[in-house]
Design an enzyme around this catalytic site. Structure first.
Site, short mmCIF file in Angstrom:
data_model
loop_
_atom_site.label_atom_id
_atom_site.label_comp_id
_atom_site.label_asym_id
_atom_site.label_seq_id
_atom_site.Cartn_x
_atom_site.Cartn_y
_atom_site.Cartn_z
N GLY A 92 3.14 -1.09 5.14
CA GLY A 92 1.87 -1.79 5.12
C GLY A 92 1.59 -2.53 6.41
O GLY A 92 1.90 -2.06 7.50
N GLY B 152 1.74 -6.33 8.57
CA GLY B 152 2.46 -7.59 8.65
C GLY B 152 3.67 -7.51 9.54
O GLY B 152 4.00 -6.47 10.12
N GLU C 64 -0.51 4.05 1.25
CA GLU C 64 -1.82 3.58 0.82
C GLU C 64 -2.60 2.98 1.98
O GLU C 64 -3.82 2.97 1.99
CB GLU C 64 -1.72 2.58 -0.32
CG GLU C 64 -1.20 1.21 0.07
CD GLU C 64 -1.09 0.29 -1.12
OE1 GLU C 64 -1.49 -0.87 -0.98
OE2 GLU C 64 -0.59 0.71 -2.18
N ILE D 259 7.88 -11.89 -2.71
CA ILE D 259 7.89 -13.34 -2.62
C ILE D 259 9.24 -13.89 -3.05
O ILE D 259 9.79 -14.78 -2.41
CB ILE D 259 6.75 -13.94 -3.47
CG1 ILE D 259 5.40 -13.55 -2.87
CG2 ILE D 259 6.88 -15.46 -3.57
CD1 ILE D 259 4.20 -13.90 -3.74
N GLY E 99 0.12 -1.30 -4.45
CA GLY E 99 0.78 -0.01 -4.68
C GLY E 99 2.29 -0.08 -4.68
O GLY E 99 2.95 0.96 -4.59
#
Length: 431
Positions: A212, A214, A235, A310, A333
């Site tokens: 993703g 980050g 995704e 987290i 996802g």
């Protein structure tokens, strides 16, 4: 009947009436201009619902303004920075759902959509516009919406895949040239770099990766310059893959599903990224019902998913959408790809996270999840967990074995406490 040509953004959304369910385009394609018009128009309406995933920009922030209470309420299938406070305060709604299921919810009619508001490229010579940098569940929403209101933006890239929509299908159009929402690369530090190196050690030649945006994904990708023939089925992606494409590391040559293609549902990042996907037929923007379907993921051998969390408890439960009872993001996802990768031949799923939070005062590896925290990836689905202190595989491991392994990659300042609590609370002797 040709679309109505609106004079301004408020005029563009003027056909929206009381009690409508409105779908908004998402991510970097959030139709900020139309949302600014909707913020004004909604004051003359009652009981509007704005359906959304992750939205961006100042227009999206207006949708949770106090003056819209009673006029418009956000219904979020994923929570972003602009909707987080409203959800946590009870002024907006969060719907826990797998990203792969959102289009199904729409197509089945379980979620009604009266109007869709979108941001698209200008029509080509054939009269087709493009959803550009974000297809996600908006592709499904357009199939079911009673009317479609489009912001035609000359700065929106034209992309290949499921994002084509004909100009004549629009109810109303408004044209204005504005920049697409950009994200600068996340700042790196020694912790993220160590996590990146630990996760990258699991990546093999010919892997098909999902990652993703980050600091952690970027740190992992930065360590993959010596790999060969990686594929991408994800995704979303950001700028981190661009150097790997330029170096010829990402080729997709060994993918069985869309060989040679980068498959995604949306992108978000810099203008360089948007220039890369513009009219690039090697990048396929497809509906999330397909991209995130576990069967689509598993068709590619050596699928490798890289996701964040987290909190992770000592039994392997992964919380990724909340901080205790406070919703922070969403399912997205993660479980789609964790499970899809596990079903792939030679596949692996990694959950990567720093060992601490709040400036080192809190351990992210905990004896039990915080009260009210939600489980996104279950302890039966989890495979690898990575921190800056190493990587452990939990597949096939007992609770006692998992506990020992996870304590070994927790921050050293918390290991003694975790050992003690494992015995006192979980009744696990680690000797």
């Amino acid at each position: 009947m040709p679309p109505k040509i609106a004079n301004n953004s408020e005029d563009a959304v003027s056909s929206i009436k009381d009690n409508e369910a409105i779908w908004t385009h998402n991510m970097a394609a959030t139709p900020t201009v139309l949302l600014k018009g909707l913020a004004k128009h909604a004051l003359s309406c009652r009981n509007l619902t704005l359906l959304q995933l992750h939205t961006e920009g100042d227009g999206a922030a207006l949708m949770v303004a106090p003056q819209l209470r009673g006029h418009l309420r956000c219904r979020c299938y994923f929570v972003s920075a602009v909707t987080r406070k409203a959800v946590q305060n009870g002024d907006a709604d969060y719907v826990p759902i797998l990203l792969a299921e959102v289009p199904k919810l729409i197509r089945s009619g379980e979620q009604r959509i009266d109007t869709a508001i979108i941001q698209v490229s200008p029509p080509d010579k054939h009269g087709n516009c493009s959803l550009g940098v974000s297809v996600e569940a908006t592709h499904a929403a357009l199939e079911k919406a009673g009317k479609i209101i489009a912001h035609i933006n000359p700065q929106m890239p034209r992309t290949h895949g499921d994002g084509l929509i004909t100009y004549k299908s629009f109810h109303t159009v408004y044209e204005e040239s504005v920049p697409i929402s950009c994200h600068a690369p996340a700042s790196q530090n020694d912790v993220y770099n160590s996590i990146g190196q630990n996760v990258a050690a699991l990546v093999q030649d010919r892997d098909c990766i999902q990652t993703g945006i980050g600091a952690i994904p970027d740190a992992v990708l930065a360590c993959l310059g010596d790999r060969k023939d990686l594929g991408v089925h994800t995704e979303m992606f950001s700028d981190g893959i661009l150097p790997l494409v330029e170096k010829g590391v990402i080729t997709g040559a060994y993918k069985k599903n869309h060989p040679g293609k980068i498959v995604t549902s949306f992108v978000i990042g810099s203008q360089k990224l948007y220039d890369f996907v513009d009219d690039n037929s090697t990048v396929q923007f497809l509906d999330t019902e397909y991209v995130n379907d576990m069967r689509s993921i598993q068709r590619n051998p050596q699928a490798m998913s890289i996701n964040s969390a987290i909190q992770v408890d000592l039994t392997g439960q992964v919380c990724a959408d909340s901080m205790g009872t406070k919703i922070y993001s969403g399912f997205g996802g993660q479980i789609d790809f964790v499970r899809g990768a596990s079903l792939s031949e030679g596949g692996r799923g990694v959950i990567a996270l720093p060992s601490t939070a709040a400036g080192g005062s809190i351990s992210r590896i905990t004896t039990t999840l915080s009260a009210g925290a939600g489980v996104v990836t279950t302890r039966a689905h989890v495979h690898y967990i990575a921190t800056e202190y190493g990587v452990v595989s939990l597949r096939g491991r007992s609770l006692r074995e998992r506990t020992k392994d996870l304590i070994n990659i927790a921050h050293p300042d918390f290991r003694e406490e975790l050992n003690r609590e494992a015995f006192e609370k979980l009744h696990l002797s680690l000797n």
